[in-house]
Design a protein around this motif. Sequence first.
Motif, PDB file in Angstrom:
ATOM      1  N   SER A  51      43.802  41.482  82.476  1.00 43.04           N
ATOM      2  CA  SER A  51      45.162  41.776  82.043  1.00 43.04           C
ATOM      3  C   SER A  51      45.827  40.596  81.355  1.00 43.04           C
ATOM      4  O   SER A  51      46.982  40.677  80.947  1.00 43.04           O
ATOM      5  N   CYS A  52      45.096  39.470  81.219  1.00 42.94           N
ATOM      6  CA  CYS A  52      45.608  38.287  80.500  1.00 42.94           C
ATOM      7  C   CYS A  52      46.928  37.799  81.093  1.00 42.94           C
ATOM      8  O   CYS A  52      47.910  37.587  80.377  1.00 42.94           O
ATOM      9  N   VAL A  53      46.926  37.611  82.404  1.00 48.80           N
ATOM     10  CA  VAL A  53      48.137  37.208  83.123  1.00 48.80           C
ATOM     11  C   VAL A  53      47.825  35.986  83.981  1.00 48.80           C
ATOM     12  O   VAL A  53      46.752  35.891  84.576  1.00 48.80           O
ATOM     13  N   LEU A  54      48.777  35.080  84.054  1.00 51.13           N
ATOM     14  CA  LEU A  54      48.683  33.925  84.946  1.00 51.13           C
ATOM     15  C   LEU A  54      49.785  34.042  85.989  1.00 51.13           C
ATOM     16  O   LEU A  54      50.949  34.279  85.649  1.00 51.13           O
ATOM     17  N   LYS A  55      49.414  33.875  87.254  1.00 54.10           N
ATOM     18  CA  LYS A  55      50.404  33.913  88.323  1.00 54.10           C
ATOM     19  C   LYS A  55      50.291  32.669  89.186  1.00 54.10           C
ATOM     20  O   LYS A  55      49.192  32.159  89.427  1.00 54.10           O
ATOM     21  N   LYS A  56      51.436  32.211  89.663  1.00 57.14           N
ATOM     22  CA  LYS A  56      51.488  31.167  90.677  1.00 57.14           C
ATOM     23  C   LYS A  56      51.993  31.832  91.937  1.00 57.14           C
ATOM     24  O   LYS A  56      53.171  32.153  92.048  1.00 57.14           O
ATOM     25  N   GLY A  57      51.095  32.072  92.867  1.00 58.06           N
ATOM     26  CA  GLY A  57      51.446  32.928  93.998  1.00 58.06           C
ATOM     27  C   GLY A  57      51.676  34.338  93.473  1.00 58.06           C
ATOM     28  O   GLY A  57      50.818  34.916  92.814  1.00 58.06           O
ATOM     29  N   SER A  58      52.870  34.897  93.714  1.00 52.79           N
ATOM     30  CA  SER A  58      53.210  36.223  93.195  1.00 52.79           C
ATOM     31  C   SER A  58      54.057  36.149  91.933  1.00 52.79           C
ATOM     32  O   SER A  58      54.397  37.174  91.349  1.00 52.79           O
ATOM     33  N   GLU A  59      54.383  34.919  91.487  1.00 51.47           N
ATOM     34  CA  GLU A  59      55.239  34.739  90.311  1.00 51.47           C
ATOM     35  C   GLU A  59      54.404  34.726  89.039  1.00 51.47           C
ATOM     36  O   GLU A  59      53.455  33.960  88.904  1.00 51.47           O
ATOM     37  N   LYS A  60      54.761  35.581  88.087  1.00 49.21           N
ATOM     38  CA  LYS A  60      54.064  35.608  86.809  1.00 49.21           C
ATOM     39  C   LYS A  60      54.573  34.468  85.927  1.00 49.21           C
ATOM     40  O   LYS A  60      55.776  34.283  85.762  1.00 49.21           O
ATOM     41  N   ILE A  61      53.648  33.691  85.382  1.00 50.18           N
ATOM     42  CA  ILE A  61      53.998  32.586  84.489  1.00 50.18           C
ATOM     43  C   ILE A  61      53.903  33.101  83.056  1.00 50.18           C
ATOM     44  O   ILE A  61      52.822  33.513  82.625  1.00 50.18           O
ATOM     45  N   PRO A  62      55.007  33.107  82.309  1.00 52.92           N
ATOM     46  CA  PRO A  62      54.965  33.649  80.948  1.00 52.92           C
ATOM     47  C   PRO A  62      54.108  32.802  80.022  1.00 52.92           C
ATOM     48  O   PRO A  62      54.278  31.582  79.936  1.00 52.92           O
ATOM     49  N   LEU A  63      53.173  33.450  79.354  1.00 53.99           N
ATOM     50  CA  LEU A  63      52.295  32.779  78.390  1.00 53.99           C
ATOM     51  C   LEU A  63      52.242  33.604  77.115  1.00 53.99           C
ATOM     52  O   LEU A  63      52.170  34.840  77.160  1.00 53.99           O
ATOM     53  N   SER A  64      52.253  32.926  75.976  1.00 58.71           N
ATOM     54  CA  SER A  64      51.998  33.620  74.720  1.00 58.71           C
ATOM     55  C   SER A  64      50.504  33.943  74.649  1.00 58.71           C
ATOM     56  O   SER A  64      49.703  33.446  75.451  1.00 58.71           O
ATOM     57  N   THR A  65      50.130  34.766  73.687  1.00 55.06           N
ATOM     58  CA  THR A  65      48.722  35.145  73.556  1.00 55.06           C
ATOM     59  C   THR A  65      47.825  33.930  73.355  1.00 55.06           C
ATOM     60  O   THR A  65      46.787  33.789  74.015  1.00 55.06           O
ATOM     61  N   LYS A  66      48.223  33.024  72.456  1.00 51.91           N
ATOM     62  CA  LYS A  66      47.405  31.844  72.190  1.00 51.91           C
ATOM     63  C   LYS A  66      47.389  30.899  73.391  1.00 51.91           C
ATOM     64  O   LYS A  66      46.358  30.288  73.695  1.00 51.91           O
ATOM     65  N   GLU A  67      48.511  30.753  74.097  1.00 50.22           N
ATOM     66  CA  GLU A  67      48.526  29.918  75.302  1.00 50.22           C
ATOM     67  C   GLU A  67      47.527  30.445  76.317  1.00 50.22           C
ATOM     68  O   GLU A  67      46.769  29.675  76.925  1.00 50.22           O
ATOM     69  N   TYR A  68      47.522  31.773  76.499  1.00 46.42           N
ATOM     70  CA  TYR A  68      46.569  32.357  77.448  1.00 46.42           C
ATOM     71  C   TYR A  68      45.137  32.099  77.009  1.00 46.42           C
ATOM     72  O   TYR A  68      44.281  31.726  77.815  1.00 46.42           O
ATOM     73  N   GLU A  69      44.859  32.305  75.724  1.00 50.95           N
ATOM     74  CA  GLU A  69      43.491  32.148  75.233  1.00 50.95           C
ATOM     75  C   GLU A  69      43.001  30.708  75.390  1.00 50.95           C
ATOM     76  O   GLU A  69      41.841  30.477  75.750  1.00 50.95           O
ATOM     77  N   VAL A  70      43.872  29.748  75.108  1.00 46.11           N
ATOM     78  CA  VAL A  70      43.489  28.342  75.291  1.00 46.11           C
ATOM     79  C   VAL A  70      43.227  28.063  76.762  1.00 46.11           C
ATOM     80  O   VAL A  70      42.209  27.444  77.129  1.00 46.11           O
ATOM     81  N   LEU A  71      44.117  28.536  77.641  1.00 45.79           N
ATOM     82  CA  LEU A  71      43.965  28.279  79.069  1.00 45.79           C
ATOM     83  C   LEU A  71      42.688  28.924  79.608  1.00 45.79           C
ATOM     84  O   LEU A  71      41.939  28.284  80.367  1.00 45.79           O
ATOM     85  N   GLU A  72      42.422  30.165  79.238  1.00 38.55           N
ATOM     86  CA  GLU A  72      41.224  30.833  79.749  1.00 38.55           C
ATOM     87  C   GLU A  72      39.962  30.087  79.311  1.00 38.55           C
ATOM     88  O   GLU A  72      39.025  29.914  80.098  1.00 38.55           O
ATOM     89  N   PHE A  73      39.939  29.631  78.062  1.00 36.67           N
ATOM     90  CA  PHE A  73      38.762  28.887  77.588  1.00 36.67           C
ATOM     91  C   PHE A  73      38.590  27.589  78.374  1.00 36.67           C
ATOM     92  O   PHE A  73      37.469  27.241  78.771  1.00 36.67           O
ATOM     93  N   LEU A  74      39.694  26.894  78.623  1.00 39.25           N
ATOM     94  CA  LEU A  74      39.623  25.657  79.401  1.00 39.25           C
ATOM     95  C   LEU A  74      39.125  25.930  80.820  1.00 39.25           C
ATOM     96  O   LEU A  74      38.257  25.220  81.339  1.00 39.25           O
ATOM     97  N   VAL A  75      39.691  26.960  81.452  1.00 35.02           N
ATOM     98  CA  VAL A  75      39.335  27.275  82.835  1.00 35.02           C
ATOM     99  C   VAL A  75      37.866  27.678  82.937  1.00 35.02           C
ATOM    100  O   VAL A  75      37.145  27.254  83.848  1.00 35.02           O
ATOM    101  N   ARG A  76      37.401  28.494  82.002  1.00 35.30           N
ATOM    102  CA  ARG A  76      35.999  28.933  82.032  1.00 35.30           C
ATOM    103  C   ARG A  76      35.042  27.781  81.713  1.00 35.30           C
ATOM    104  O   ARG A  76      33.855  27.860  82.039  1.00 35.30           O
ATOM    105  N   SER A  77      35.584  26.736  81.082  1.00 32.36           N
ATOM    106  CA  SER A  77      34.753  25.568  80.747  1.00 32.36           C
ATOM    107  C   SER A  77      35.052  24.392  81.668  1.00 32.36           C
ATOM    108  O   SER A  77      34.843  23.234  81.293  1.00 32.36           O
TER     109      SER A  77
END
Length: 228
Positions: free
Chosen positions: A144-170
């Motif tokens: 669902s391309c969502v980042l949460k801290k606990g139950s709080e959703k952290i707002p991310l733009s599409t590119k912010e999410y894509e950069v973060l996911e690539f970093l996390v997977r790497s």
Amino acid sequence: MSKILVVEDVPEMAQLVTMYMEKAGFTCSACETAEMALEELQKGYAPDLVLLDLNLPGMSGLDFLKKFRAEYKATIPVIIVSARDADEDIISGLGYGADEFVTKPFSPRVLVARVQAKLNRLSATEASVEETITFGDFTLYCNSCVLKKGSEKIPLSTKEYEVLEFLVRSAGQSLTPEVIYNHVWKSQYGDITAVAVYIQRLRKKIEDDPSHPKFITTLFGMGYKFEK
């Protein structure tokens, strides 16, 4: 609390819809034009559902829907709410990626029920197949391309999410700005300084002290490394 983006150029209608949605426990952001809605999205506003009129000044609702589906998360439900009820309009709306078509006039309570049902079904579907990655107090919901801290959703733009996911997977790997840019922007040519801009944005959202990051660290002369 689910967020609803209301794209409606008639102030009285936008206020009516917002009032009923907020009574049902949702938060709303109302925009009078498609251009205003796109600006909110580009700033990082991440709605859980969009209520969209078709007859808008400037960019039409259908043009907005086409751009929205091309550039933002494909699973976000879009319900068209419009006085236009010709078969061609309904077919076009559904063809561009709308989930439902509600014609005006409508019952606000019925619209709320449709929104609740759509979000409930989406949550149930995503929960059954969701891939998650955790780091610190954060959880990345990859489907669902969502980042949460606990139950709080952290707002991310599409590119912010894509950069973060690539970093996390790497995680644990040294990544040069060129590698990150090529993977996320899908191009070998462009302004790779964009990577540093997005790294800075992400640090402000996930680091306790962005000037001394513990997740996204800098390897001087080499690039970046994500530490779980």
